[in-house]
Design an enzyme around this catalytic site. Structure first.
Site, PDB file in Angstrom:
ATOM      1  N   GLU A  27      -9.778   6.502   3.603  1.00 45.25           N
ATOM      2  CA  GLU A  27     -11.216   5.515   4.732  1.00 45.25           C
ATOM      3  C   GLU A  27     -10.318   4.468   4.414  1.00 45.25           C
ATOM      4  O   GLU A  27      -8.920   4.363   4.478  1.00 45.25           O
ATOM      5  CB  GLU A  27     -12.307   5.377   3.219  1.00 45.25           C
ATOM      6  CG  GLU A  27     -11.896   4.136   2.212  1.00 45.25           C
ATOM      7  CD  GLU A  27     -10.571   4.546   1.483  1.00 45.25           C
ATOM      8  OE1 GLU A  27     -10.401   6.215   1.282  1.00 45.25           O
ATOM      9  OE2 GLU A  27      -9.795   3.574   0.964  1.00 45.25           O
TER      10      GLU A  27
ATOM     11  N   SER B  24       1.918  -9.789  -1.293  1.00 45.25           N
ATOM     12  CA  SER B  24       1.485  -8.420  -0.422  1.00 45.25           C
ATOM     13  C   SER B  24       1.214  -7.546   0.407  1.00 45.25           C
ATOM     14  O   SER B  24       1.907  -6.969   0.675  1.00 45.25           O
ATOM     15  CB  SER B  24       0.008  -8.508  -1.334  1.00 45.25           C
ATOM     16  OG  SER B  24      -0.593  -9.582  -0.587  1.00 45.25           O
TER      17      SER B  24
ATOM     18  N   LYS C 138       1.131  -1.586   0.388  1.00 42.90           N
ATOM     19  CA  LYS C 138      -0.093  -0.272  -0.476  1.00 42.90           C
ATOM     20  C   LYS C 138       1.091   1.142   0.545  1.00 42.90           C
ATOM     21  O   LYS C 138       0.542   2.054  -0.075  1.00 42.90           O
ATOM     22  CB  LYS C 138      -1.416   0.082   0.887  1.00 42.90           C
ATOM     23  CG  LYS C 138      -2.178  -0.522   0.919  1.00 42.90           C
ATOM     24  CD  LYS C 138      -3.377  -1.043   1.934  1.00 42.90           C
ATOM     25  CE  LYS C 138      -3.913  -1.983   1.012  1.00 42.90           C
ATOM     26  NZ  LYS C 138      -4.066  -2.780   1.498  1.00 42.90           N
TER      27      LYS C 138
HETATM   28  C1  LIG Z   1      -4.744  -4.135   1.380  1.00 39.46           C
HETATM   29  C2  LIG Z   1      -4.466  -5.598   1.574  1.00 39.46           C
HETATM   30  C3  LIG Z   1      -4.807  -6.562   0.344  1.00 39.46           C
HETATM   31  C4  LIG Z   1      -5.908  -5.994  -0.467  1.00 39.46           C
HETATM   32  O1  LIG Z   1      -5.885  -4.912  -1.200  1.00 39.46           O
HETATM   33  P1  LIG Z   1      -5.948  -4.490  -2.977  1.00 39.46           P
HETATM   34  O2  LIG Z   1      -5.855  -3.641  -3.860  1.00 39.46           O
HETATM   35  O3  LIG Z   1      -6.893  -6.144  -3.638  1.00 39.46           O
HETATM   36  O4  LIG Z   1      -3.862  -5.005  -2.734  1.00 39.46           O
HETATM   37  C5  LIG Z   1      -3.607  -7.176  -0.027  1.00 39.46           C
HETATM   38  N1  LIG Z   1      -2.796  -7.733   1.058  1.00 39.46           N
HETATM   39  C6  LIG Z   1      -2.572  -6.673   1.664  1.00 39.46           C
HETATM   40  C7  LIG Z   1      -0.874  -6.845   2.847  1.00 39.46           C
HETATM   41  C8  LIG Z   1      -3.221  -5.944   2.026  1.00 39.46           C
HETATM   42  O5  LIG Z   1      -3.020  -5.248   3.375  1.00 39.46           O
END
Ligand SMILES: *Cc1c(COP(=O)(O)O)cnc(C)c1O
Length: 392
Positions: free
Chosen positions: A111, A377, A89
């Site tokens: 948000e 992610s 993010k």
């Molecule tokens: C917020 C988040 C997601 C989901 O958000 P996307 O916009 O679909 O990427 C996925 N993995 C992590 C670690 C997150 O913090």
């Protein structure tokens, strides 16, 4: 077939900007300037430097040897979990805060659901010395106390959304209301590839650094810049959009998006938007979303707070409809199993969201020499309470 946004802000039949009239000036200002700002040399230099020195890019493309032995393919993990604040993010919030500064904004709103985007936004606001207000559902504030504490320590003001189900959807409504009332000095940092045009495109561009680095790394290692598979989880879809971005036009690269099936796709407790969703409008864009027959948005469910969103970004609705990406899902149970497995085999505790992408390795039938990239992610620190709770 075209997979990027067109001039009008559409991906095929999806996207656009369905917003109240009072929000039009804000969104227009952004739409008229974002491409010019982002493509300028000075901006690229400043963002590149922050990504490198502050966030920790490039992230490693790690060859997971023991995982590869188990699944009989060459499995690589794109380590977004190693970034500052623990997930992808920060790529987007760093980009957007620089855009906000170029537009002369002094006040930032956002948000947040689980609080990950709120923390990433509070972080870049502290870095730039800008005022930060984060809207968060009252229920989420209770559930996600550690992230609320982080945001406050970083100097953000966290305002509870007390209407409706008092979760992410309601926090988003509050943020939009704030933006309407403060059009001149405020920028709204949206946390995924959702919202009215140009947000989905802008956020995808900021996250596209993920696939850019994957290509570069594979090329230097194997003289072959394209993997056979890229797998990513999808909540709103920003980490997936970034991991797919530079491979969209090369059909040989198979793209796999993993949604949260919760307690089972048809259990009534799920966030598998593609299977269950129908075209509709949510938070300013036309996409696929989970809704009742008369168009009321259905409450989504997933064990991972980052995936329980009732819609997906318009780019994913388009990738689904055109068949360019394959959409699959993993249940809570499957994601938990995948998280334990990664911890034991590779010494990495993934975020619950990312564990959904890992879970698909059980079903993927790749060949031995094929290169599979899983986008990791985020890291699992924030999910330890859930992991401990479910441990046998
Ligand atoms: C917020 C988040 C997601 C989901 O958000 P996307 O916009 O679909 O990427 C996925 N993995 C992590 C670690 C997150 O913090």
């Amino acid at each position: 077939m075209r997979y990027q946004v067109n001039k009008k802000g559409y991906y095929g039949n999806f996207g656009g900007a369905f917003i109240p009239e009072m929000l039009v000036p804000n969104v227009e200002e952004l739409r008229n300037h974002y491409l010019k700002i982002i493509s300028s040399k000075g901006f690229q230099k400043e963002l590149g430097s922050l990504l490198r020195n502050y966030a920790g890019r490039p992230t490693p493309l790690y060859f997971a040897k023991r995982l590869s032995e188990r699944y009989k393919a060459k499995i690589f993990l794109k380590r977004e979990d190693l970034l500052h604040t623990g997930a992808h993010k920060i790529n987007n919030t760093l980009g957007q805060i620089l855009v906000a500064k170029k537009l002369g904004k002094t006040r930032i709103i956002a948000e947040t659901g689980a609080g990950q985007h709120g923390v990433a936004t509070a972080t870049v606001c502290a870095l730039m010395g800008l005022e930060c207000i984060v809207y968060m559902g009252e229920v989420d504030i209770e559930r996600q106390a550690p992230n609320v504490a982080r945001m406050k320590m970083l100097g953000a003001k966290v305002i509870p959304a007390k209407s409706g189900s008092r979760t992410l959807k309601d926090a988003t409504n509050e943020a939009i209301r704030d933006w309407i009332n403060n059009p001149v000095d405020t920028h709204y940092i949206i946390g995924s590839v959702v919202g009215p045009h140009p947000y989905p495109d802008m956020v995808a561009r900021f996250q596209s650094v993920i696939s850019k680095e994957i290509k570069k790394e594979l090329k230097s290692k194997f003289k072959k810049e394209n993997p056979d598979y890229v797998i990513a989880c999808v909540g709103g879809g920003s980490n997936a959009a970034g991991a797919f971005y530079h491979f969209l036009d090369n059909k040989k690269v198979k793209l796999i998006a993993v949604e949260a099936a919760g307690k089972g796709i048809h259990s009534g407790h799920s966030a598998a938007t593609m299977v269950l969703g129908k075209p509709g409008i949510i938070h300013g864009s036309k996409t696929l979303l989970m809704q009742t027959d008369d168009g009321q948005i259905t409450e989504p469910y997933s064990i991972s707070a980052g995936l329980d969103y009732p819609g997906v970004g318009p780019v994913h609705a388009h990738l689904f409809k055109t068949g360019r990406a394959k959409f699959v899902s993993a249940t809570d149970e499957e994601a938990l199993k995948a998280a334990y497995l990664l911890a034991k085999l590779e010494g990495i505790i993934p975020a619950l969201e990312s564990a959904h992408a890992l879970a698909y390795l059980e079903k993927l039938k790749a060949k031995k020499n094929e290169i599979v990239v899983v986008n990791l992610s985020g890291r699992g620190d924030k999910d330890m309470a859930t992991y401990i709770n479910k441990m046998e």
